[in-house]
Motif scaffolding. Structure first.
Motif, short mmCIF file in Angstrom:
data_model
loop_
_atom_site.label_atom_id
_atom_site.label_comp_id
_atom_site.label_asym_id
_atom_site.label_seq_id
_atom_site.Cartn_x
_atom_site.Cartn_y
_atom_site.Cartn_z
N HIS A 163 0.84 -1.19 0.00
CA HIS A 163 0.00 0.00 0.00
C HIS A 163 0.88 1.25 0.00
N VAL A 164 0.36 2.33 -0.56
CA VAL A 164 1.11 3.58 -0.66
C VAL A 164 1.08 4.32 0.68
N GLU A 165 2.23 4.63 1.16
CA GLU A 165 2.31 5.45 2.37
C GLU A 165 2.22 6.93 1.98
N ASN A 166 1.58 7.69 2.82
CA ASN A 166 1.47 9.14 2.60
C ASN A 166 0.90 9.45 1.21
N PHE A 167 -0.17 8.75 0.85
CA PHE A 167 -0.76 8.96 -0.48
C PHE A 167 -1.16 10.42 -0.69
N GLU A 168 -1.51 11.10 0.40
CA GLU A 168 -1.99 12.48 0.28
C GLU A 168 -0.91 13.43 -0.24
N GLN A 169 0.37 13.04 -0.15
CA GLN A 169 1.42 13.96 -0.56
C GLN A 169 1.53 14.07 -2.08
N TYR A 170 0.92 13.15 -2.82
CA TYR A 170 1.10 13.12 -4.27
C TYR A 170 0.07 13.99 -4.98
N GLU A 171 0.56 14.82 -5.87
CA GLU A 171 -0.29 15.67 -6.69
C GLU A 171 -0.66 14.98 -8.00
N THR A 172 0.29 14.23 -8.55
CA THR A 172 0.12 13.60 -9.86
C THR A 172 0.36 12.10 -9.74
N ILE A 173 -0.58 11.32 -10.26
CA ILE A 173 -0.44 9.86 -10.30
C ILE A 173 -0.32 9.45 -11.76
N ILE A 174 0.83 8.95 -12.16
CA ILE A 174 1.00 8.39 -13.49
C ILE A 174 0.68 6.90 -13.36
N LEU A 175 -0.39 6.47 -14.01
CA LEU A 175 -0.93 5.13 -13.79
C LEU A 175 -0.76 4.28 -15.04
N GLY A 176 -0.01 3.18 -14.90
CA GLY A 176 0.26 2.30 -16.03
C GLY A 176 -0.33 0.91 -15.83
N PHE A 177 -0.80 0.32 -16.94
CA PHE A 177 -1.42 -1.00 -16.87
C PHE A 177 -1.49 -1.60 -18.27
N PRO A 178 -1.53 -2.93 -18.37
CA PRO A 178 -1.82 -3.57 -19.66
C PRO A 178 -3.33 -3.61 -19.88
N ASN A 179 -3.75 -3.61 -21.12
CA ASN A 179 -5.17 -3.75 -21.45
C ASN A 179 -5.52 -5.24 -21.38
N TRP A 180 -6.35 -5.60 -20.41
CA TRP A 180 -6.78 -6.99 -20.27
C TRP A 180 -8.25 -7.10 -20.67
N TRP A 181 -8.49 -7.80 -21.77
CA TRP A 181 -9.84 -8.01 -22.23
C TRP A 181 -10.59 -6.69 -22.35
N ALA A 182 -9.94 -5.69 -22.96
CA ALA A 182 -10.55 -4.37 -23.19
C ALA A 182 -10.97 -3.69 -21.90
N ASP A 183 -10.21 -3.94 -20.84
CA ASP A 183 -10.56 -3.35 -19.54
C ASP A 183 -9.30 -3.22 -18.69
N LEU A 184 -9.45 -2.57 -17.55
CA LEU A 184 -8.37 -2.53 -16.57
C LEU A 184 -8.20 -3.90 -15.94
N PRO A 185 -6.97 -4.31 -15.64
CA PRO A 185 -6.81 -5.49 -14.79
C PRO A 185 -7.52 -5.25 -13.46
N MET A 186 -8.12 -6.27 -12.91
CA MET A 186 -8.90 -6.07 -11.69
C MET A 186 -8.08 -5.54 -10.51
N PRO A 187 -6.79 -5.87 -10.37
CA PRO A 187 -6.02 -5.24 -9.29
C PRO A 187 -5.94 -3.71 -9.41
N VAL A 188 -6.05 -3.20 -10.63
CA VAL A 188 -6.04 -1.75 -10.81
C VAL A 188 -7.35 -1.15 -10.30
N TYR A 189 -8.45 -1.89 -10.46
CA TYR A 189 -9.70 -1.47 -9.84
C TYR A 189 -9.51 -1.36 -8.32
N THR A 190 -8.90 -2.38 -7.74
CA THR A 190 -8.67 -2.36 -6.29
C THR A 190 -7.86 -1.13 -5.89
N PHE A 191 -6.80 -0.87 -6.64
CA PHE A 191 -5.93 0.28 -6.34
C PHE A 191 -6.71 1.59 -6.43
N LEU A 192 -7.49 1.77 -7.48
CA LEU A 192 -8.22 3.02 -7.67
C LEU A 192 -9.31 3.21 -6.60
#
Length: 537
Positions: A163-192
């Motif tokens: 888990h991300v510590e001090n998430f509040e300190q970040y202004e910009t989140i660059i989010l990378g992922f592979p396209n799985w079945w035309a959707d986000l991988p489910m762990p990315v759903y969990t993260f978001l």
């Protein structure tokens, strides 16, 4: 047709074309000579399928690395987080690498998305965070495909390992992922869904087998409706990841996140002794050394603050271009929750555009945490006094000075107008402060711009009509989007201001989130409103 059967057809087609392997994550084979778009998706190569590929060529049959995500954090004090989901394929021979969803550099094996994330970090800095799950994904291709499909069918939210510590300190989140079945991988759903992104900026990038982002941009926006999802995205075909470093670097540089903040030279020029220059840019400290009003004792940066203890607040001027009619002056305060100043979105670009439109513009680099909102407001008041002192030099009427701010920067402007305008100086907060000649000049402003902001404190708007009425507040312009998480606060503040008799203009942007900065086309409307205010002063 079952997804696994579709996979087989995809693999057969690829083999016919002579492509070895069917890796899922991937990066493009462009050479970096193509121009980088300022906005909109950057597609390095690969065809787009509007319906999204359902073949498992989108899925990286990749092995999870052993390093925990938290161990990749580099500084702990950056305002940029590069979060990515990547599963490097487990290949046994070097010959298989060309078609697999991995990149090997100096003996290190990385998934395509992981590789891109690391190139981005090398370009813009920031902290790396790998999204990993408690339950490891299968290393073999077919079981991985089946598990990914099953998770989507069940709308599963896999438990994350780190888990991300001090998430509040970040202004910009660059989010990378592979396209799985035309959707986000489910762990990315969990993260978001795990974090409150609030008003942060999300910049997505995707690796894919031909379908680009599919509908994932819309999904991200729906999962985090208050965040600003950047249009400057990066879509990378899996086929030639290892050859696209130049393109990734060019895109990362186009984000402007590694721009060096303009800071004063060691000339010692301050607003107390400098003379305004209406032609050339100036960078001026706001306080003399040893005489800055403060109630906060700040001697050591424990890693949680954007500025070190030796930081001195300063202002940067953006003169109106020669030959352009001068309309007035605007002092700009970027936002950032009083943890950072979002200059790339809310400072310099705004000042440049307003100066082009005829406003002598000034970006105020005020004090952040651990300093208080009141201390930062005194920084702004000091800058206003300098502009008013040299109104004739800047070619303006001293009544035609506006302050404005984005998010926390707007709250700061409101704090000044409520409590530190006129000739209220630093001694009102710090009795050891020694006032000077500049403190005898009024810090009043003729207009205020609240861009997704309000009078009040962080997250809580003021509705104190008595205070509003007694503070002689100037006409105030509000601009915010309907997807902003603070819409209710904006509306309550506006109604209280109207009840107090303060002239208010409200510009509501349909479907827009928080944090859009200089984008979304609101500046012309603000210019028209401000022109009218100044003409009637």
């Amino acid at each position: 047709m079952k997804r696994k059967n579709i996979l087989c057809l995809c693999m057969t087609a690829l083999l016919i074309l002579g492509i070895a392997g069917c890796g899922a994550e991937g990066k493009d084979n462009s050479t970096g000579s193509s121009p980088v778009q300022e906005s909109g998706e950057r597609e390095v190569s690969g065809s787009e399928n509007e319906n999204g590929d359902s073949g498992a060529g989108e899925i990286a049959a990749d092995k999870q690395g052993s390093a925990g995500a938290g161990s990749e954090s580099q500084s702990g004090s950056s305002n940029i987080l590069i979060a990515y989901f990547s599963i490097p394929e487990d290949v046994e021979t070097t010959d298989a690498v060309a078609g697999a969803s991995i990149v090997i550099r100096d003996g290190e094996k990385m998934g395509n998305t992981e590789y891109v994330a690391k190139v981005i970090q090398q370009t813009v800095g920031g902290d790396l965070f790998r999204i990993e799950t408690v339950e490891e994904y299968p290393l073999d291709h077919d079981p991985l495909v089946d598990q990914a499909a099953g998770e989507q069918d069940e709308k599963k939210r896999p438990e994350l390992l780190n888990h991300v510590e001090n998430f509040e300190q970040y202004e910009t989140i660059i989010l990378g992922f592979p396209n799985w079945w035309a959707d986000l991988p489910m762990p990315v759903y969990t993260f978001l869904e795990e974090y409150d992104f609030g008003a942060k900026t999300i910049i997505p990038f995707v690796t894919h087998g031909g379908s680009g982002f599919s509908g994932t941009i819309r999904t991200i926006s729906e999962l985090q409706p208050g965040a600003h999802v950047s249009e400057n995205t990066l879509s990378l075909s899996r086929n030639s990841v290892a050859d696209s470093e130049e393109d990734v670097v060019a895109w990362a540089e186009s984000l402007g996140l590694n721009a060096t903040e303009i800071a004063p030279e060691n000339s010692g020029d301050t607003v107390a002794d400098a003379v305004a220059d209406p032609v050339d840019q100036q960078i001026l400290y706001l306080w003399e050394k040893g005489n800055m009003p403060a109630v906060t004792e700040y001697t050591e940066n424990n890693g949680n603050y954007a500025d070190d203890p030796d930081f001195r607040p300063y202002m940067v001027t953006f003169p109106v271009p020669e030959g352009t009619e001068v309309k007035g002056a605007v002092l700009i305060n970027a936002g950032g929750a009083f943890q950072f100043r979002s200059d790339q979105m809310e400072g310099t670009p705004v000042a440049q555009e307003l100066s082009r439109l005829g406003y002598q513009s000034f970006v105020v680099n005020y004090r952040l945490r651990p300093y208080t909102q009141e201390e930062g407001a005194l920084d702004l008041a000091r800058a206003v006094r300098f502009v008013r002192k040299y109104a004739d030099v800047y070619g303006i009427d001293e009544k035609d000075i506006a302050v404005m701010g984005f998010s926390a920067g707007g709250i700061l402007a409101g704090e000044m107008l409520l409590n530190f305008d006129g000739t209220v100086n630093g001694s009102a907060l710090d009795d050891s402060y020694v006032p000077d000649e500049l403190d005898g000049i009024s810090a009043d402003a003729g207009a205020d711009g609240m861009i997704y902001s309000f009078y009040g404190r962080l997250s809580v708007a003021s509705t104190d009509t008595d205070k509003f009425a007694s503070s002689n507040l100037p006409p105030t312009y509000f601009c915010y989007g309907t997807r902003d998480p603070f819409v209710g606060e904006f509306e309550e503040c506006v109604e209280a201001l109207k009840e107090a008799g303060v002239p208010v203009e409200v510009d509501v942007l349909e479907g827009r989130p928080h944090g859009y900065g200089y984008t979304e086309g609101w500046i012309p409307a603000y210019d028209a409103w401000l022109t009218g205010i100044f003409e009637n002063n």
